[in-house]
Design a protein around this motif. Structure first.
Motif: not given
Length: 342
Positions: A4-10
């Motif tokens: 995971x390079x970009x956590x965009x779910x939170x």
């Protein structure tokens, strides 16, 4: 599994901690063995001054979610809670945990249908729960719309406005819930330091309401306290108001840039006033999530297949999301770079 390079779910805030926050945390670490301000009276007073109200009209808790649960548990009374849908996914669970029945009212044009929500109120309705800006659509309702809605409600029905993302919104496009809470004892507003103030990992929130509401909630605060470290960090964050506003404006500018990118690709995406976007691919929602995951971008589908929510991240992350969206729409879903295969 891909990295995971970009956590965009939170719906995290990727701006650095506000000035003074780190120093406050370090200083508080030397005092965690002491009780100190167990009931957050100092933080309560500071928030009250910040919003222009009396301390008796402010209630502090460990994040807005805990405050929502405390409010519902105190006032739901086994009745019905009216809320928009889709909205914050936890609303139905929080309502049922409070021993009440959720009544979901579909959105209209991706926004709260306040007329339909007023029509859904019955003699069993205890609370109407509003989300402004709405999560996941990012849409808002204005003050004139809220006042018209309040004029239709019975005097015994409370209104709780969840303003977790309000600081990212254009002030001209969103109702001033705190001002209405000061005028109307039926109205309460819950806010959080997790989003605009970047204190997600510390859990701090506050509720603004009539003094009688705060008094009714207070007994529960003995079990839902805000930690010493979180209190000190929140006080520091309040003092950095100017920087917080600047960071929120930068997020909003990037959000609007990404929105324009989505629309240029032909997507029908609501104009968001939060720090996220809501994409709708129908039965292909999960396929889009998988494509993003293969490139190290984590986004999430919402309950009941309502769509995909994508947090506004760094410019690099957002450009990658736009590129992945372009590929997805064109049918070019192969050959996606796998960060863990390099």
């Amino acid at each position: 599994m891909p990295t995971v390079r970009h956590q965009l779910s939170l719906n995290e805030n990727f701006a650095p901690p506000l000035p003074g926050v780190r120093e406050a945390i370090v200083h508080a670490a030397d005092r965690v063995n002491l009780t100190l301000d167990a009931m957050s009276s100092g933080l309560t007073s500071a928030i009250a001054e910040h919003v222009g109200l009396d301390s008796s009209e402010v209630f502090v808790g460990p994040g807005s979610g805990a405050l929502l649960q405390q409010f519902l548990a105190t006032f739901a009374g086994g009745g019905e809670i009216v809320h928009a849908w889709p909205s914050f996914e936890m609303y139905p669970l929080l309502v049922r945990c409070a021993g009440a029945e959720p009544v979901a009212v579909p959105l209209r044009d991706d926004a709260h249908d306040l007329d339909a929500m007023a029509d859904a109120v019955t003699d069993r309705t205890k609370i109407v729960l509003l989300c402004n800006p709405n999560n996941p659509t990012g849409t808002t309702f204005r003050e004139d719309e809220l006042r018209a809605f309040l004029s239709r409600l019975p005097s015994g029905v409370r209104v709780l406005i969840d303003e977790a993302y309000a600081d990212f919104a254009d002030p001209s496009a969103i109702a001033d819930g705190i001002r209405l809470a000061a005028e109307d004892p039926r109205v309460s507003v819950v806010r959080t330091f997790s989003k605009s103030h970047g204190l997600l990992g510390l859990r701090v929130g506050y509720l603004v309401a009539d003094e009688a509401v705060v008094t009714a909630l207070t007994p529960g605060s003995y079990f839902f306290r805000v930690s010493t470290v979180a209190q000190d960090a929140a006080l520091a964050a309040l003092r950095a108001e100017g920087v917080m506003r600047k960071q929120c404006a930068e997020v909003a500018a990037e959000r609007d840039r990404v929105h324009d990118g989505f629309t240029e690709l032909g997507l029908d995406v609501p104009r968001s006033h939060g720090n996220f976007h809501w994409l709708r691919f129908g039965e292909a929602n999960d396929d889009f999530v998988r494509l993003c995951d293969e490139s190290g971008v984590q986004v999430r589908t919402l309950a009941d297949g309502a769509g995909v929510r994508v947090t506004v991240g760094s410019a690099e992350a957002n450009d990658l999301v736009l590129e992945l969206t372009r590929r997805f729409l064109s049918g070019d879903r192969a050959g996606t770079a796998r960060p863990d295969s390099a």
